[in-house]
Scaffold this motif. Structure first.
Motif, PDB file in Angstrom:
ATOM      1  N   LEU A   1      -4.308 -10.808  41.947  1.00  0.00           N
ATOM      2  CA  LEU A   1      -3.495 -12.010  41.777  1.00  0.00           C
ATOM      3  C   LEU A   1      -4.189 -12.985  40.832  1.00  0.00           C
ATOM      4  O   LEU A   1      -3.586 -13.511  39.905  1.00  0.00           O
ATOM      5  CB  LEU A   1      -3.234 -12.671  43.126  1.00  0.00           C
ATOM      6  N   PHE A   2      -5.461 -13.245  41.069  1.00  0.00           N
ATOM      7  CA  PHE A   2      -6.221 -14.121  40.185  1.00  0.00           C
ATOM      8  C   PHE A   2      -7.705 -13.847  40.382  1.00  0.00           C
ATOM      9  O   PHE A   2      -8.107 -13.069  41.251  1.00  0.00           O
ATOM     10  CB  PHE A   2      -5.906 -15.595  40.431  1.00  0.00           C
ATOM     11  N   PHE A   3      -8.531 -14.476  39.553  1.00  0.00           N
ATOM     12  CA  PHE A   3      -9.979 -14.277  39.631  1.00  0.00           C
ATOM     13  C   PHE A   3     -10.682 -15.585  39.338  1.00  0.00           C
ATOM     14  O   PHE A   3     -10.099 -16.532  38.791  1.00  0.00           O
ATOM     15  CB  PHE A   3     -10.440 -13.205  38.635  1.00  0.00           C
ATOM     16  N   LEU A   4     -11.942 -15.670  39.679  1.00  0.00           N
ATOM     17  CA  LEU A   4     -12.819 -16.766  39.283  1.00  0.00           C
ATOM     18  C   LEU A   4     -14.075 -16.152  38.678  1.00  0.00           C
ATOM     19  O   LEU A   4     -14.733 -15.335  39.314  1.00  0.00           O
ATOM     20  CB  LEU A   4     -13.188 -17.651  40.485  1.00  0.00           C
ATOM     21  N   ARG A   5     -14.359 -16.544  37.462  1.00  0.00           N
ATOM     22  CA  ARG A   5     -15.523 -16.019  36.731  1.00  0.00           C
ATOM     23  C   ARG A   5     -16.411 -17.194  36.330  1.00  0.00           C
ATOM     24  O   ARG A   5     -15.916 -18.268  36.024  1.00  0.00           O
ATOM     25  CB  ARG A   5     -15.033 -15.253  35.500  1.00  0.00           C
ATOM     26  N   ALA A   6     -17.726 -16.982  36.349  1.00  0.00           N
ATOM     27  CA  ALA A   6     -18.660 -18.063  36.015  1.00  0.00           C
ATOM     28  C   ALA A   6     -18.389 -18.601  34.616  1.00  0.00           C
ATOM     29  O   ALA A   6     -18.189 -17.835  33.664  1.00  0.00           O
ATOM     30  CB  ALA A   6     -20.093 -17.559  36.108  1.00  0.00           C
ATOM     31  N   TRP A   7     -18.376 -19.936  34.489  1.00  0.00           N
ATOM     32  CA  TRP A   7     -18.152 -20.571  33.195  1.00  0.00           C
ATOM     33  C   TRP A   7     -19.268 -20.245  32.231  1.00  0.00           C
ATOM     34  O   TRP A   7     -19.044 -20.042  31.036  1.00  0.00           O
ATOM     35  CB  TRP A   7     -18.050 -22.088  33.406  1.00  0.00           C
ATOM     36  N   THR A   8     -20.499 -20.184  32.722  1.00  0.00           N
ATOM     37  CA  THR A   8     -21.662 -19.919  31.893  1.00  0.00           C
ATOM     38  C   THR A   8     -22.727 -19.231  32.725  1.00  0.00           C
ATOM     39  O   THR A   8     -22.729 -19.337  33.956  1.00  0.00           O
ATOM     40  CB  THR A   8     -22.231 -21.237  31.309  1.00  0.00           C
ATOM     41  N   SER A   9     -23.617 -18.540  32.057  1.00  0.00           N
ATOM     42  CA  SER A   9     -24.744 -17.913  32.759  1.00  0.00           C
ATOM     43  C   SER A   9     -25.917 -18.887  32.908  1.00  0.00           C
ATOM     44  O   SER A   9     -26.878 -18.594  33.619  1.00  0.00           O
ATOM     45  CB  SER A   9     -25.213 -16.669  31.991  1.00  0.00           C
ATOM     46  N   GLU A  10     -25.846 -20.039  32.265  1.00  0.00           N
ATOM     47  CA  GLU A  10     -26.919 -21.035  32.336  1.00  0.00           C
ATOM     48  C   GLU A  10     -26.871 -21.792  33.660  1.00  0.00           C
ATOM     49  O   GLU A  10     -25.804 -21.991  34.243  1.00  0.00           O
ATOM     50  CB  GLU A  10     -26.797 -22.033  31.179  1.00  0.00           C
ATOM     51  N   ALA A  11     -28.053 -22.227  34.133  1.00  0.00           N
ATOM     52  CA  ALA A  11     -28.110 -23.046  35.343  1.00  0.00           C
ATOM     53  C   ALA A  11     -27.518 -24.419  35.051  1.00  0.00           C
ATOM     54  O   ALA A  11     -27.771 -25.011  33.996  1.00  0.00           O
ATOM     55  CB  ALA A  11     -29.553 -23.188  35.813  1.00  0.00           C
ATOM     56  N   LEU A  12     -26.725 -24.922  35.984  1.00  0.00           N
ATOM     57  CA  LEU A  12     -26.068 -26.213  35.808  1.00  0.00           C
ATOM     58  C   LEU A  12     -26.693 -27.259  36.717  1.00  0.00           C
ATOM     59  O   LEU A  12     -27.213 -26.946  37.780  1.00  0.00           O
ATOM     60  CB  LEU A  12     -24.571 -26.095  36.129  1.00  0.00           C
ATOM     61  N   GLY A  13     -26.611 -28.519  36.305  1.00  0.00           N
ATOM     62  CA  GLY A  13     -27.021 -29.603  37.165  1.00  0.00           C
ATOM     63  C   GLY A  13     -25.983 -29.847  38.239  1.00  0.00           C
ATOM     64  O   GLY A  13     -24.863 -29.327  38.179  1.00  0.00           O
ATOM     65  N   ALA A  14     -26.336 -30.629  39.241  1.00  0.00           N
ATOM     66  CA  ALA A  14     -25.427 -30.897  40.360  1.00  0.00           C
ATOM     67  C   ALA A  14     -24.546 -32.097  40.050  1.00  0.00           C
ATOM     68  O   ALA A  14     -25.028 -33.131  39.590  1.00  0.00           O
ATOM     69  CB  ALA A  14     -26.221 -31.150  41.639  1.00  0.00           C
ATOM     70  N   VAL A  15     -23.248 -31.931  40.305  1.00  0.00           N
ATOM     71  CA  VAL A  15     -22.302 -33.038  40.151  1.00  0.00           C
ATOM     72  C   VAL A  15     -21.695 -33.378  41.506  1.00  0.00           C
ATOM     73  O   VAL A  15     -21.637 -32.549  42.410  1.00  0.00           O
ATOM     74  CB  VAL A  15     -21.169 -32.701  39.164  1.00  0.00           C
ATOM     75  N   GLU A  16     -21.266 -34.622  41.627  1.00  0.00           N
ATOM     76  CA  GLU A  16     -20.506 -35.044  42.790  1.00  0.00           C
ATOM     77  C   GLU A  16     -19.036 -34.754  42.561  1.00  0.00           C
ATOM     78  O   GLU A  16     -18.551 -34.703  41.426  1.00  0.00           O
ATOM     79  CB  GLU A  16     -20.700 -36.547  43.024  1.00  0.00           C
ATOM     80  N   GLY A  17     -18.320 -34.578  43.644  1.00  0.00           N
ATOM     81  CA  GLY A  17     -16.889 -34.397  43.529  1.00  0.00           C
ATOM     82  C   GLY A  17     -16.478 -33.024  43.010  1.00  0.00           C
ATOM     83  O   GLY A  17     -17.296 -32.104  42.883  1.00  0.00           O
ATOM     84  N   THR A  18     -15.214 -32.921  42.707  1.00  0.00           N
ATOM     85  CA  THR A  18     -14.637 -31.674  42.206  1.00  0.00           C
ATOM     86  C   THR A  18     -13.648 -31.999  41.093  1.00  0.00           C
ATOM     87  O   THR A  18     -12.909 -32.987  41.189  1.00  0.00           O
ATOM     88  CB  THR A  18     -13.871 -30.938  43.334  1.00  0.00           C
ATOM     89  N   SER A  19     -13.658 -31.201  40.047  1.00  0.00           N
ATOM     90  CA  SER A  19     -12.663 -31.364  38.988  1.00  0.00           C
ATOM     91  C   SER A  19     -11.959 -30.037  38.744  1.00  0.00           C
ATOM     92  O   SER A  19     -12.588 -28.990  38.674  1.00  0.00           O
ATOM     93  CB  SER A  19     -13.303 -31.872  37.688  1.00  0.00           C
ATOM     94  N   PHE A  20     -10.643 -30.120  38.655  1.00  0.00           N
ATOM     95  CA  PHE A  20      -9.799 -29.010  38.234  1.00  0.00           C
ATOM     96  C   PHE A  20      -9.158 -29.429  36.918  1.00  0.00           C
ATOM     97  O   PHE A  20      -8.437 -30.429  36.879  1.00  0.00           O
ATOM     98  CB  PHE A  20      -8.692 -28.712  39.244  1.00  0.00           C
ATOM     99  N   SER A  21      -9.409 -28.695  35.853  1.00  0.00           N
ATOM    100  CA  SER A  21      -8.768 -28.962  34.574  1.00  0.00           C
ATOM    101  C   SER A  21      -7.974 -27.728  34.167  1.00  0.00           C
ATOM    102  O   SER A  21      -8.504 -26.619  34.169  1.00  0.00           O
ATOM    103  CB  SER A  21      -9.802 -29.284  33.492  1.00  0.00           C
ATOM    104  N   ILE A  22      -6.717 -27.955  33.850  1.00  0.00           N
ATOM    105  CA  ILE A  22      -5.787 -26.850  33.612  1.00  0.00           C
ATOM    106  C   ILE A  22      -5.133 -27.009  32.249  1.00  0.00           C
ATOM    107  O   ILE A  22      -4.727 -28.112  31.866  1.00  0.00           O
ATOM    108  CB  ILE A  22      -4.698 -26.830  34.712  1.00  0.00           C
ATOM    109  N   LEU A  23      -5.046 -25.908  31.506  1.00  0.00           N
ATOM    110  CA  LEU A  23      -4.308 -25.868  30.260  1.00  0.00           C
ATOM    111  C   LEU A  23      -3.032 -25.056  30.468  1.00  0.00           C
ATOM    112  O   LEU A  23      -3.084 -23.915  30.945  1.00  0.00           O
ATOM    113  CB  LEU A  23      -5.136 -25.216  29.158  1.00  0.00           C
TER     114      LEU A  23
END
Length: 428
Positions: free
Chosen positions: A403-425
């Protein structure tokens, strides 16, 4: 620390610096004329994260002199960007370019924005015609803006689908004034479903911390932007992410309208396609911490995602997308994020999710074909509702099909953010 240029890569680099010695003061320059896809949401989340980490944080509005006659106009332009308005609301101290303190009621610009949002006056919520911003400011007298909520102060509730569709149609009609009625109705139907599901999800997950204590300050933002992309702009809008680039190239190849090469350096016809960028951003604890405190079988309160291993955090986020999973305590809920993902597949949409130290994407027909091929090659049991591929891709199944999938945006380690963002095109 200065707000970076408006690309996802530069924003992520700034997030990693939030724990550094220069993060006490956040400098906000004049808005950039260009913003890549997903940058608006990223900047808002950066400011939210900075404000949550900096108890005495100072937000300095560079280029704005409070003693100058053009102060109000410049401030109005800057606060038309959600990240700047978030700094105005959540920073401890506000200063102008000279370090002089600014009062929050200065010029009534902030109040004017609340008025515009509350009065359905969408053109006044953004400094240009290309966008509409609708923000719920927690701790203010008007947290629940009327376009999306009804009822008295003590009993606010999200409006029904039909009422929200009218709001979304009005927002899209403002940013896409050349669209025919049929196209406006078609795109607004999908955008309304996504908007309502994600706002409801944000209401449940974002207004209180992992202990269930309501935040004294916070932001829940819904933004709409219309962007026209042609062959020559793909690199700019996609940044360094190959998945976004492939999505734009494929969308242009299959759905674009060809235009004469007027003004093109390449002296050839250009394919052009419009995209609606819809973002829902909140200042809550993030998906993993909220799930672990409210939805997990073994509930526990996690004050900081750094208390978790990356594997634990990822497992918690993925749990939020399992069908019928809920952290709200309401057995009638739990289908929201699953329904969002289903609609994205149907409409050939692209999603970027950012929460905690994780970022995922969904999109591109080529990625879907690749995953379906991997399911066969890796001999996965497709009767299961959820599968994890060897490359780390999370696959959600229905009736034996992906039905759908989730794949890592990048292989690089990311810093921690507060909250959640969903951005859709959404291709339009």
């Amino acid at each position: 620390m200065e707000i970076p240029q408006a690309t996802v890569e530069s924003i992520e680099a700034a997030v990693r610096k939030l724990a550094g010695p220069d993060a006490g003061e956040l400098r906000l320059p004049a808005p950039s004329k260009f913003m890549s896809f997903f940058a608006d949401a990223g900047l808002l989340q950066l400011v939210i994260s900075w404000a949550r980490k900096s108890a005495d944080g100072r937000a300095r509005f560079d280029g704005i002199d409070s003693s100058d006659g053009g102060f109000t106009g410049k401030l109005e332009t800057l606060l038309g960007r959600p990240y700047a308005l978030a700094a105005w609301v959540m920073a401890k101290v506000l200063t102008d370019t000279n370090g002089k303190r600014i009062g929050r009621s200065e010029g009534r610009v902030y109040t004017n924005y609340l008025d515009a949002m509350d009065e359905f006056d969408f053109p006044r919520t953004h400094p240009s015609r290309e966008g509409v911003n609708l923000l719920c400011v927690q701790g203010s007298s008007r947290e629940f803006i009327r376009p999306f909520y009804e009822g008295s102060d003590g009993d606010r509730k999200l409006r029904q689908f039909g009422e929200i569709r009218v709001v979304v149609q009005a927002a899209l009609a403002h940013i896409a004034q050349e669209w025919p009625a049929r196209k406006l109705l078609d795109i607004s139907e999908a955008a309304t479903q996504l908007t309502r599901e994600l706002i409801e999800n944000s209401d449940w997950w974002a207004r209180a911390d992992e202990r269930g204590v309501f935040y004294s300050k916070g932001i829940r933002a819904i933004t709409f932007r219309l962007v026209d992309v042609d062959d020559e702009l793909v690199e700019q809008f996609s940044g360094n992410n190959t998945h976004v680039r492939n999505f734009l190239i494929q969308s242009l190849a299959e759905d674009a309208v060809r235009h004469p090469a007027l003004g093109s350096d390449k002296k050839k016809d250009l394919r052009q396609l419009s995209f609606v960028e819809l973002s829902i951003v909140d200042s809550g604890p993030g998906l993993a911490r909220r799930w672990l405190s409210s939805g997990a079988e073994d509930k526990r309160q996690v004050a900081d995602v750094w208390e978790l291993s990356i594997e634990e955090e990822e497992a918690a986020v993925i749990s939020c997308f399992r069908k019928w999973a809920t952290s709200s305590g309401d057995t009638n809920r739990g289908i929201g994020l699953f329904a969002v993902a289903r609609l994205l597949r149907k409409r050939n949409g692209f999603l970027r999710l950012r929460t905690g130290r994780l970022s995922f994407l969904f999109g591109t027909r080529s990625a879907i074909s690749d995953i379906e091929r991997r399911l066969t090659l890796e001999k996965k049991d497709v009767s299961q509702a959820y599968l994890r591929l060897e490359d780390g891709t999370h696959v959600f199944m229905e009736d034996g099909k992906m039905l759908f999938f989730l794949r890592a945006w990048t292989s690089e380690a990311l810093g921690a953010v507060e909250g959640t963002s969903f951005s859709i095109l959404l291709p339009a």
